[in-house]
Design an enzyme around this catalytic site. Structure first.
Site, PDB file in Angstrom:
ATOM      1  N   ASN A 184      13.166   5.996  -7.404  1.00 51.33           N
ATOM      2  CA  ASN A 184      13.060   4.620  -6.903  1.00 51.33           C
ATOM      3  C   ASN A 184      13.043   3.654  -8.069  1.00 51.33           C
ATOM      4  OD1 ASN A 184      12.063   2.368  -4.973  1.00 51.33           O
ATOM      5  ND2 ASN A 184      10.482   2.407  -6.553  1.00 51.33           N
ATOM      6  N   GLU A 185      13.815   2.610  -7.974  1.00 45.94           N
ATOM      7  CA  GLU A 185      13.837   1.573  -9.018  1.00 45.94           C
ATOM      8  C   GLU A 185      13.773   2.200 -10.407  1.00 45.94           C
ATOM      9  OE1 GLU A 185      11.245  -1.803  -8.286  1.00 45.94           O
ATOM     10  OE2 GLU A 185      12.320  -2.295  -6.456  1.00 45.94           O
ATOM     11  N   GLU A 308      14.530  -1.676   0.453  1.00 46.86           N
ATOM     12  CA  GLU A 308      13.408  -2.622   0.277  1.00 46.86           C
ATOM     13  C   GLU A 308      13.958  -4.036   0.395  1.00 46.86           C
ATOM     14  OE1 GLU A 308      10.673  -2.093  -3.004  1.00 46.86           O
ATOM     15  OE2 GLU A 308      10.856   0.095  -2.867  1.00 46.86           O
ATOM     16  N   GLN A 357       6.707  -4.331   3.928  1.00 43.76           N
ATOM     17  CA  GLN A 357       6.406  -2.984   4.354  1.00 43.76           C
ATOM     18  C   GLN A 357       5.791  -3.005   5.742  1.00 43.76           C
ATOM     19  OE1 GLN A 357       4.307  -0.660   1.414  1.00 43.76           O
ATOM     20  NE2 GLN A 357       5.647  -1.273  -0.261  1.00 43.76           N
TER      21      GLN A 357
END
Ligand code: AHR
Length: 502
Positions: A184-185, A308, A357
């Site tokens: 992730n990222e 996201e 979220q």
């Protein structure tokens, strides 16, 4: 329109055309997906309270929250992060809870993570929600072996060290992992890698994400770009396209800058428009990222996975800055509505998205306070849009004018889809804070026998609070006239409207 915020007027009639003869892509219902990280009160308190809690729960999962998420037909849940994913070691979260390691959640508030919510609990949550699992692996600080063993633990239906361990921990049958994120990222919190380095890492780690018997192909999601970083996408596609099923994209709507993001509830008209304009940049972003993908993958095999997205404001006063807890208003509903319409329109490429979220963190569906729970305006948008899921996108177009002074923001942002039995679903957002929109909708070669509609609207600041839980909610919409070939409607300012046309 900026500068005339208090004026509630009516402007010229906009044309809105829906063409049922133009059947475009299938809308994957996973576009309406969610994200839950070990961050603040998302997992702990939000989704999971533990078996011994006085809050009604089934196997530790809050009943009120599970029921609310089932109501919006949550299709898929991403877990365990986010930045947390690249420091998560899955073996810390299995076995008897009293033996599980405690660690510091360094990214989010420096609080103790006791690992009481781990792999088994996540799949139990997905079972109760009836949703697909999207598990995000650790590339930043984990090994290839660790990732490979996690996949074996979750999905292997045979005799092997990890399958045996899973059985010893009480789960005989493997679970289904539909999506697996390889880091992730990784350009940021997931290791500050350069795209060339990550592309090689992706190739290496992905090799050991095995498809075991009894489990269909696991859809591998490569870590994609930070917003408008097209070079990241370019390099990754050049070096690894053949091994990628989906490539992620992260884009947050921050009204101010990262130092001073702005308040969730106390904002000026200008801040409203800045927020909504920035959210609308998702259209350009998805289009331009898709252009890069098109050069390497013209068949559109690879999905763009916006795993996201959402608004990001300053945290509510008095709350832990690392918990990212923010309120949610009709402004967020407008952001959600226009973004989901953009995803629908790009559903030939956007195969999944996960708003950040699910609960108590950033642009949430639900907020909790002890045993209390409330539904946010964003929740109701997801409820309205769920009917698009698995439909076929239709060609549609509106003549809406640009209401932005400096950029690009149509007053009307819409999409339309058709079910297998010929019902048309149209979702229309009026982004103006102050002006109604007169819309004349024409459905080509179609005789409408019945049209029903529902609406979510209010002042941009309207929100639900623990004192007033139903200030905002979906209502029947009567402000339209059914015509032979469509309808004529007056859409109030700051509204999301869903039409069901039969
Ligand atoms: O959603 C909050 C954080 O935002 C995630 O952990 C990270 O991936 C992103 O920077």
């Amino acid at each position: 329109m900026k500068g005339s915020p208090s004026f509630v007027g009516v402007v010229a009639m906009e044309k809105y055309l829906i063409n049922p003869n133009q059947r475009l892509s299938k809308i994957n219902r996973d576009i309406y997906g969610h994200f839950s990280e070990h961050l603040g009160r998302c997992i702990y308190e939000g989704l999971y309270v533990g078996e011994n809690s006085s809050i009604p729960n089934v196997n530790g999962m809050r009943c009120d929250v599970v029921n609310a998420l089932k109501e919006i037909r949550i299709p898929v849940l991403r877990w365990p992060g986010g930045c947390f994913a690249d420091e998560y070691h899955w073996k810390d979260g299995i076995g008897p809870k009293e033996n599980r390691k405690k660690m510091i959640n360094t990214h989010w508030g420096g609080v103790i993570e006791d690992n009481s919510f781990g792999t088994h609990e996540f799949f139990e949550l997905c079972r109760q929600l009836g949703c697909e699992a999207y598990v995000n692996g650790n590339v930043g600080s984990g090994t290839v072996q660790e990732m490979s063993e996690w996949v074996e633990y979750m999905t292997f239906d045979g005799v092997s060290p990890m399958a045996d361990l899973r059985k010893a921990n009480g789960q005989d049958k493997p679970w289904k992992v539909k999506y697996f994120g390889v880091g992730n990222e990784n350009w940021g919190c997931g290791g500050h890698m350069l795209p060339e380095f990550y592309a090689d890492q992706f190739r290496r780690y992905e090799t050991f994400v095995r498809d075991y018997n009894g489990n269909s192909h696991i859809y591998r999601v490569a870590c994609g770009a930070n917003g408008f970083d097209f070079n990241w996408t370019e390099v990754l596609m050049k070096k690894a396209a053949s091994r990628i099923d989906g490539i992620s994209l992260h884009y947050y709507t921050v009204p101010g800058d990262w130092g001073h993001k702005g308040s969730a509830l106390s904002f000026t008209d200008d801040e409203y428009y800045t927020t909504v304009e920035k959210a609308y940049r998702m259209e350009e972003l998805v289009r331009r990222q898709s252009e890069v993908l098109n050069r390497y993958d013209p068949e559109k095999r690879i999905g763009l996975i916006v795993d996201e997205w959402g608004t990001w404001y300053d945290v509510e006063e008095g709350t832990n800055p690392g918990f990212l807890y923010q309120q949610n208003s009709m402004r967020d509903a407008i952001v959600a509505g226009l973004t989901l319409n953009i995803f629908n329109k790009h559903s030939d490429r956007v195969r999944m998205a996960n708003i950040a979220q699910t609960i108590n963190v950033l642009q949430s569906m639900i907020l909790t306070d002890g045993e209390e729970m409330l539904l946010t305006p964003t929740y109701f948008v997801f409820k309205m849009f769920a009917d698009h899921g698995e439909n076929t996108l239709l060609g549609s177009f509106s003549t809406s004018r640009n209401i932005s002074e400096n950029g690009d923001l149509p007053q009307i942002v819409e999409s339309a889809s058709i079910t297998d039995d010929g019902t048309i679903i149209s979702t229309v957002v009026n982004t103006s804070m102050s002006e109604s929109a007169e819309v004349r909708c024409q459905v080509a070669d179609f005789e409408a026998s019945e049209i029903t509609a529902e609406i979510l609207c209010g002042d941009a600041h309207d929100h639900n609070s623990f004192d007033k839980r139903d200030a905002v909610g979906i209502k029947e919409f009567k402000g339209f006239e059914t015509l032979n070939d469509g309808f004529k409607a007056t859409l109030p300012p700051c509204s999301v409207v869903k039409f069901v046309i039969r």
